[in-house]
Design an enzyme around this catalytic site. Structure first.
Site, PDB file in Angstrom:
ATOM      1  N   ILE A 115       0.868  -1.169   0.000  1.00 33.02           N
ATOM      2  CA  ILE A 115       0.000   0.000   0.000  1.00 33.02           C
ATOM      3  C   ILE A 115       0.910   1.225   0.000  1.00 33.02           C
ATOM      4  O   ILE A 115       1.760   1.368   0.876  1.00 33.02           O
ATOM      5  CB  ILE A 115      -0.928   0.047   1.234  1.00 33.02           C
ATOM      6  N   GLU A 149       2.325  -8.591   5.239  1.00 33.13           N
ATOM      7  CA  GLU A 149       3.498  -8.423   6.083  1.00 33.13           C
ATOM      8  C   GLU A 149       3.712  -6.934   6.317  1.00 33.13           C
ATOM      9  O   GLU A 149       3.458  -6.118   5.432  1.00 33.13           O
ATOM     10  CB  GLU A 149       4.760  -9.005   5.436  1.00 33.13           C
ATOM     11  N   ASN A 154       7.117  -0.555  12.130  1.00 34.41           N
ATOM     12  CA  ASN A 154       6.052   0.318  11.618  1.00 34.41           C
ATOM     13  C   ASN A 154       4.793   0.153  12.475  1.00 34.41           C
ATOM     14  O   ASN A 154       3.827  -0.496  12.093  1.00 34.41           O
ATOM     15  CB  ASN A 154       5.750  -0.004  10.155  1.00 34.41           C
ATOM     16  N   TYR A 161      -3.868  -1.841  10.811  1.00 33.31           N
ATOM     17  CA  TYR A 161      -4.288  -3.187  10.445  1.00 33.31           C
ATOM     18  C   TYR A 161      -5.052  -3.855  11.591  1.00 33.31           C
ATOM     19  O   TYR A 161      -6.044  -4.558  11.368  1.00 33.31           O
ATOM     20  CB  TYR A 161      -3.069  -4.022  10.047  1.00 33.31           C
TER      21      TYR A 161
END
Length: 219
Positions: A115, A149, A154, A161
């Site tokens: 993304i 993944e 991060n 998520y």
């Protein structure tokens, strides 16, 4: 600012390569978007600033609930727009991609490979829009769950998520080629489950309440 999500086209390749290089300057090798567009297992969607004008027929279809695979099941509750006709009138004032999401489909799973969002449009809900569009696309293709993944460092992405129901399932040691950082494997529960559907619909509504209702033409 509302945005528009549609499938990536060949004429998007140059712009998407720029967005990727800006977001991941150490990525090597860079994504071969031309190869991915011909890959039967891959789907790439792009976010744009401006959507096409809508024909009267499309407005009528939308008001009547639409038809086709993209409107089956719980997707009808998400107000997905049917694919835009090439005969749609109205010029695009800015149809160039400002971000993209890449999906691979294997063994009944949708895997988010990347993304990316242009720096100019970060913190405007675009990355989250691409995530929910990827999950929507997975559901139209009968994927049972979605995986990805993410870098171990991060935490911002990991929290996003987790918000969408991804949980940690393992670690890939030294996964990233540029600095050999570990990757956290994250997976949703079955996306057809009632609990996931309910959570996802609510998250879509919350996103639209903050950032405005978007148009998504996914297939």
């Amino acid at each position: 600012m509302p945005f528009y999500v549609r499938p990536m086209r060949e004429d998007d390749i140059h712009r998407c390569a720029k967005v990727e290089q800006e977001a991941f300057p150490t990525l090597f090798p860079p994504t071969s978007f031309r190869r991915e567009l011909s890959n039967p297992l891959a789907v790439y969607l792009v976010a744009c600033k401006t959507a096409p004008a809508v024909t009267e027929a499309q407005v009528q279809e939308q008001s009547e609930g639409g038809s086709g695979s993209a409107r089956t099941g719980f997707l009808s509750r998400l107000q997905l727009f049917a694919p835009w006709s090439s005969r749609t009138r109205g010029a695009l004032s800015d149809d160039s991609p400002i971000g993209f999401v890449g999906m691979w489909y294997m063994a009944g799973e949708g895997h988010i490979v990347s993304i990316c969002v242009s720096s100019e449009y970060r913190s405007k809900g675009v990355g989250e829009l691409l995530l929910l569009a990827g999950i929507e696309d997975a559901s139209t293709r009968d994927a049972k769950m979605v995986t990805l993944e993410v870098r171990a460092s991060n935490f911002v992405a990991q929290n996003l998520y987790k918000k969408y129901g991804f949980t940690e399932r393992g670690v890939r040691k030294g996964y990233y080629s540029d600095d050999h950082e570990d990757a956290i494997i994250m997976t949703t529960e079955p996306i057809v489950s009632p609990s996931f559907r309910e959570r996802f619909v609510e998250l879509v509504r919350n996103h639209e309440a903050v950032w405005g209702q978007t148009k998504r033409s996914l297939i």
